[in-house]
Design a protein around this motif. Structure first.
Motif, PDB file in Angstrom:
ATOM      1  N   VAL A 120      15.210  -3.713 -12.199  1.00  0.00           N
ATOM      2  CA  VAL A 120      13.950  -4.309 -11.720  1.00  0.00           C
ATOM      3  C   VAL A 120      14.032  -4.592 -10.219  1.00  0.00           C
ATOM      4  O   VAL A 120      13.128  -4.231  -9.456  1.00  0.00           O
ATOM      5  N   VAL A 123      13.939  -1.197  -8.256  1.00  0.00           N
ATOM      6  CA  VAL A 123      12.632  -0.521  -8.222  1.00  0.00           C
ATOM      7  C   VAL A 123      11.669  -1.309  -7.334  1.00  0.00           C
ATOM      8  O   VAL A 123      10.892  -0.734  -6.554  1.00  0.00           O
ATOM      9  N   ALA A 127       9.741   0.010  -4.011  1.00  0.00           N
ATOM     10  CA  ALA A 127       8.295  -0.124  -3.825  1.00  0.00           C
ATOM     11  C   ALA A 127       7.991  -0.765  -2.473  1.00  0.00           C
ATOM     12  O   ALA A 127       7.097  -0.313  -1.748  1.00  0.00           O
ATOM     13  N   ILE A 130       8.997   1.734   0.515  1.00  0.00           N
ATOM     14  CA  ILE A 130       8.097   2.884   0.625  1.00  0.00           C
ATOM     15  C   ILE A 130       6.721   2.422   1.120  1.00  0.00           C
ATOM     16  O   ILE A 130       6.114   3.052   1.992  1.00  0.00           O
ATOM     17  N   ASN A 135       2.511   2.618   5.063  1.00  0.00           N
ATOM     18  CA  ASN A 135       1.211   2.011   5.343  1.00  0.00           C
ATOM     19  C   ASN A 135       1.125   1.392   6.738  1.00  0.00           C
ATOM     20  O   ASN A 135       1.865   0.475   7.061  1.00  0.00           O
ATOM     21  N   ILE A 143      -5.486   1.282  -0.654  1.00  0.00           N
ATOM     22  CA  ILE A 143      -5.179   2.364  -1.601  1.00  0.00           C
ATOM     23  C   ILE A 143      -3.948   1.989  -2.433  1.00  0.00           C
ATOM     24  O   ILE A 143      -3.927   2.137  -3.658  1.00  0.00           O
ATOM     25  N   THR A 144      -2.912   1.468  -1.739  1.00  0.00           N
ATOM     26  CA  THR A 144      -1.689   1.065  -2.441  1.00  0.00           C
ATOM     27  C   THR A 144      -1.997   0.006  -3.502  1.00  0.00           C
ATOM     28  O   THR A 144      -1.560   0.117  -4.657  1.00  0.00           O
ATOM     29  N   CYS A 147      -3.981   1.507  -6.445  1.00  0.00           N
ATOM     30  CA  CYS A 147      -3.142   2.354  -7.304  1.00  0.00           C
ATOM     31  C   CYS A 147      -2.144   1.521  -8.099  1.00  0.00           C
ATOM     32  O   CYS A 147      -1.843   1.835  -9.256  1.00  0.00           O
ATOM     33  N   ALA A 148      -1.619   0.459  -7.484  1.00  0.00           N
ATOM     34  CA  ALA A 148      -0.699  -0.415  -8.204  1.00  0.00           C
ATOM     35  C   ALA A 148      -1.406  -1.049  -9.392  1.00  0.00           C
ATOM     36  O   ALA A 148      -0.893  -1.049 -10.521  1.00  0.00           O
ATOM     37  N   LEU A 162      -3.001   9.901  -7.245  1.00  0.00           N
ATOM     38  CA  LEU A 162      -2.484  10.548  -6.033  1.00  0.00           C
ATOM     39  C   LEU A 162      -3.566  11.417  -5.377  1.00  0.00           C
ATOM     40  O   LEU A 162      -3.739  11.410  -4.162  1.00  0.00           O
TER      41      LEU A 162
ATOM     42  N   ALA B 127       0.295   6.339   0.523  1.00  0.00           N
ATOM     43  CA  ALA B 127      -0.141   4.998   0.113  1.00  0.00           C
ATOM     44  C   ALA B 127      -0.314   4.938  -1.403  1.00  0.00           C
ATOM     45  O   ALA B 127       0.079   3.954  -2.047  1.00  0.00           O
ATOM     46  N   ALA B 128      -0.896   6.003  -1.980  1.00  0.00           N
ATOM     47  CA  ALA B 128      -1.078   6.039  -3.433  1.00  0.00           C
ATOM     48  C   ALA B 128       0.276   6.098  -4.143  1.00  0.00           C
ATOM     49  O   ALA B 128       0.492   5.399  -5.148  1.00  0.00           O
ATOM     50  N   ALA B 129       1.211   6.909  -3.622  1.00  0.00           N
ATOM     51  CA  ALA B 129       2.539   7.002  -4.232  1.00  0.00           C
ATOM     52  C   ALA B 129       3.249   5.647  -4.188  1.00  0.00           C
ATOM     53  O   ALA B 129       3.923   5.256  -5.146  1.00  0.00           O
ATOM     54  N   ALA B 130       3.059   4.917  -3.077  1.00  0.00           N
ATOM     55  CA  ALA B 130       3.654   3.580  -2.967  1.00  0.00           C
ATOM     56  C   ALA B 130       3.068   2.648  -4.027  1.00  0.00           C
ATOM     57  O   ALA B 130       3.787   1.855  -4.650  1.00  0.00           O
ATOM     58  N   GLY B 131       1.738   2.754  -4.243  1.00  0.00           N
ATOM     59  CA  GLY B 131       1.088   1.920  -5.258  1.00  0.00           C
ATOM     60  C   GLY B 131       1.648   2.202  -6.647  1.00  0.00           C
ATOM     61  O   GLY B 131       1.880   1.278  -7.441  1.00  0.00           O
ATOM     62  N   LEU B 132       1.891   3.485  -6.942  1.00  0.00           N
ATOM     63  CA  LEU B 132       2.444   3.848  -8.254  1.00  0.00           C
ATOM     64  C   LEU B 132       3.858   3.283  -8.432  1.00  0.00           C
ATOM     65  O   LEU B 132       4.245   2.886  -9.539  1.00  0.00           O
ATOM     66  N   LEU B 133       4.607   3.211  -7.333  1.00  0.00           N
ATOM     67  CA  LEU B 133       5.946   2.608  -7.414  1.00  0.00           C
ATOM     68  C   LEU B 133       5.847   1.107  -7.721  1.00  0.00           C
ATOM     69  O   LEU B 133       6.643   0.567  -8.492  1.00  0.00           O
ATOM     70  N   ILE B 134       4.854   0.453  -7.104  1.00  0.00           N
ATOM     71  CA  ILE B 134       4.663  -0.975  -7.387  1.00  0.00           C
ATOM     72  C   ILE B 134       4.313  -1.165  -8.866  1.00  0.00           C
ATOM     73  O   ILE B 134       4.840  -2.055  -9.537  1.00  0.00           O
ATOM     74  N   ALA B 135       3.422  -0.291  -9.373  1.00  0.00           N
ATOM     75  CA  ALA B 135       3.055  -0.372 -10.793  1.00  0.00           C
ATOM     76  C   ALA B 135       4.297  -0.190 -11.670  1.00  0.00           C
ATOM     77  O   ALA B 135       4.494  -0.903 -12.664  1.00  0.00           O
ATOM     78  N   MET B 136       5.156   0.767 -11.283  1.00  0.00           N
ATOM     79  CA  MET B 136       6.389   1.009 -12.023  1.00  0.00           C
ATOM     80  C   MET B 136       7.285  -0.231 -11.998  1.00  0.00           C
ATOM     81  O   MET B 136       7.850  -0.632 -13.022  1.00  0.00           O
ATOM     82  N   ALA B 137       7.378  -0.868 -10.826  1.00  0.00           N
ATOM     83  CA  ALA B 137       8.201  -2.081 -10.715  1.00  0.00           C
ATOM     84  C   ALA B 137       7.671  -3.167 -11.644  1.00  0.00           C
ATOM     85  O   ALA B 137       8.440  -3.860 -12.322  1.00  0.00           O
ATOM     86  N   MET B 138       6.338  -3.308 -11.709  1.00  0.00           N
ATOM     87  CA  MET B 138       5.761  -4.341 -12.581  1.00  0.00           C
ATOM     88  C   MET B 138       6.025  -4.014 -14.051  1.00  0.00           C
ATOM     89  O   MET B 138       6.286  -4.900 -14.861  1.00  0.00           O
ATOM     90  N   LYS B 139       5.973  -2.719 -14.383  1.00  0.00           N
ATOM     91  CA  LYS B 139       6.223  -2.338 -15.784  1.00  0.00           C
ATOM     92  C   LYS B 139       7.668  -2.616 -16.187  1.00  0.00           C
ATOM     93  O   LYS B 139       7.926  -3.146 -17.274  1.00  0.00           O
ATOM     94  N   VAL B 140       8.624  -2.252 -15.316  1.00  0.00           N
ATOM     95  CA  VAL B 140      10.019  -2.474 -15.712  1.00  0.00           C
ATOM     96  C   VAL B 140      10.362  -3.961 -15.687  1.00  0.00           C
ATOM     97  O   VAL B 140      11.323  -4.390 -16.320  1.00  0.00           O
ATOM     98  N   ALA B 141       9.550  -4.771 -14.959  1.00  0.00           N
ATOM     99  CA  ALA B 141       9.833  -6.209 -14.887  1.00  0.00           C
ATOM    100  C   ALA B 141       9.361  -6.947 -16.139  1.00  0.00           C
ATOM    101  O   ALA B 141       9.823  -8.063 -16.407  1.00  0.00           O
TER     102      ALA B 141
END
Lengths: 176, 199
Positions: A120, A123, A127, A130, A135, A143-144, A147-148, A162, B127-141
């Motif tokens: 955790v 990752v 995040a 990156i 940004n 956008i970030t 998408c999050a 994406l 920026a979108a790829a970074a957002g997906l990484l944040i989402a991934m971090a929240m999921k694994v948390a």
């Protein structure tokens, strides 16, 4: 050239064996080595390659392939690919019997539970690094954030996020 | 490893080295945005190489070991049916096409990165790829948010790697045993939250 290849082999074979919890956990160390230690590219270029690799099909560590190719052409590609995928694959192949045998041992559970917070933290570090490197404009942070939220809350396919992010970016709106 | 190379799917067919290569070659082509769901559908539902239980067990191993889950899974499946040659065929098939695609994308990027439209497009994509990484971090948390020890270790790891920028190897060597020890202590002091006991 050969010193570069040795450096690529050393970095990626070490990362291969440290990638507990998957490829995203080793992004910060990869960025540190590639950008800060070896100055092979800027943080922004690293992030762009990461984003490209995410938009391409296949497993999610294709950024390694791109770095190898970017740094040292075809030899770099081959060395990085072997170094990144070789050691962890050998460990997997060698572990299959032991995994069966220790199936019900309690320590297996403690190790798994203990690895989780480490993953955790890593990752989350990926995040942040990156996001920070990619940004510059408020629109990019928007956008970030979108998408999050969508990636966490909904089952929208990541590829669509994406594509939409890239399309908004291409308009140039809000970016200098 | 000889035993593994003799494994067969439930219906008794043999899985050939060629099938492993071609199967994973196809998966490398279609699996956008995380290959795992595609691999599961192909291996369990379509080709029936593994039962759902076998798939889950192998995936558990692959998540536990270093390396990408799905990469490890290709090695494990190849190994199971055809030994080392099978493992090599599966992983090579899996990464062949994506490798060529990302190199092609890299060439296009290198040639066009100074074009303003391409530059802006990448601004949005990254920026979108970074957002997906944040989402991934929240999921694994999710599994650790109720554990103070877990949050403590995750926070330490985050500070060490993202803010102080310490090297990964010594940081992991220090924090992983500590984290495992804390998990062990927590399980022992609260046995009811762990596995169900017989009584």
């Amino acid at each position: 050239m050969s010193a570069t290849l040795v450096a690529l082999a050393t970095i990626f074979s070490q990362l291969s064996l440290l990638a507990f919890g998957g490829g995203n956990t080793i992004l910060p160390e990869m960025q540190r080595q590639v950008v800060q230690v070896h100055h092979w590219m800027s943080a922004e270029q690293f992030t762009a390659l990461f984003a490209l690799a995410q938009a391409a099909p296949g497993p999610n560590m294709m950024i390694v392939t791109m770095i190898g190719w970017h740094v040292a052409g075809w030899p770099g590609f081959i060395v990085s690919t072997l170094a990144k995928f070789g050691p962890s694959s050998l460990v997997t192949a060698a572990s299959m019997h032991a995994w069966e045998r220790f199936k019900d041992r309690p320590w297996r559970r403690y190790v798994q539970l203990g690895m989780m917070p480490v993953t955790v933290g890593l990752v989350a570090a990926s995040a942040m690094l990156i996001s920070h490197a990619s940004n510059r404009a408020a629109i990019q942070w928007a956008i970030t954030a979108a998408c999050a939220a969508l990636g966490f809350r909904t089952r929208i396919h990541p590829l669509w996020l994406l594509v939409v992010g890239a399309a908004i970016g291409a308009t140039g709106f809000g970016q200098t | 490893m000889a035993m593994d190379s003799q494994a067969r799917p439930a219906d008794g067919r043999q899985v050939s080295v060629g099938e492993l290569f071609v199967g994973f070659l196809g998966l490398g082509l279609i699996s956008f945005g995380g290959a795992l769901p595609f691999v599961r559908r192909a291996v369990v539902d379509q080709r029936r190489w593994l039962s759902p239980e076998e798939f889950t067990d192998l995936l558990g191993l692959c998540q536990f070991l270093p390396g990408g889950n799905v990469i490890n899974l290709s090695v494990a499946i190849g190994m199971r049916f055809r030994g080392a040659v099978g493992a090599l065929s599966a992983i090579t098939g899996f990464i062949a096409v994506p490798s060529l695609i990302v190199i092609a994308l890299g060439v296009v990027y290198a040639r066009t990165q100074n074009d303003p439209v391409v530059h802006h497009l990448f601004g949005g994509l990254a920026a979108a790829a970074a957002g997906l990484l944040i989402a991934m971090a929240m999921k694994v948390a999710k599994p650790i948010v109720r554990s103070p020890e877990g949050i403590f270790i995750a926070a330490l790891m985050f500070v060490a790697i993202a803010l102080v920028r310490l090297p990964l190897l010594p940081t992991m060597l220090a924090l992983t045993p500590l984290s495992i020890a804390l998990a062990w202590r927590r399980q022992r002091s609260a046995p009811n939250t762990g596995k169900e006991t017989a009584k």
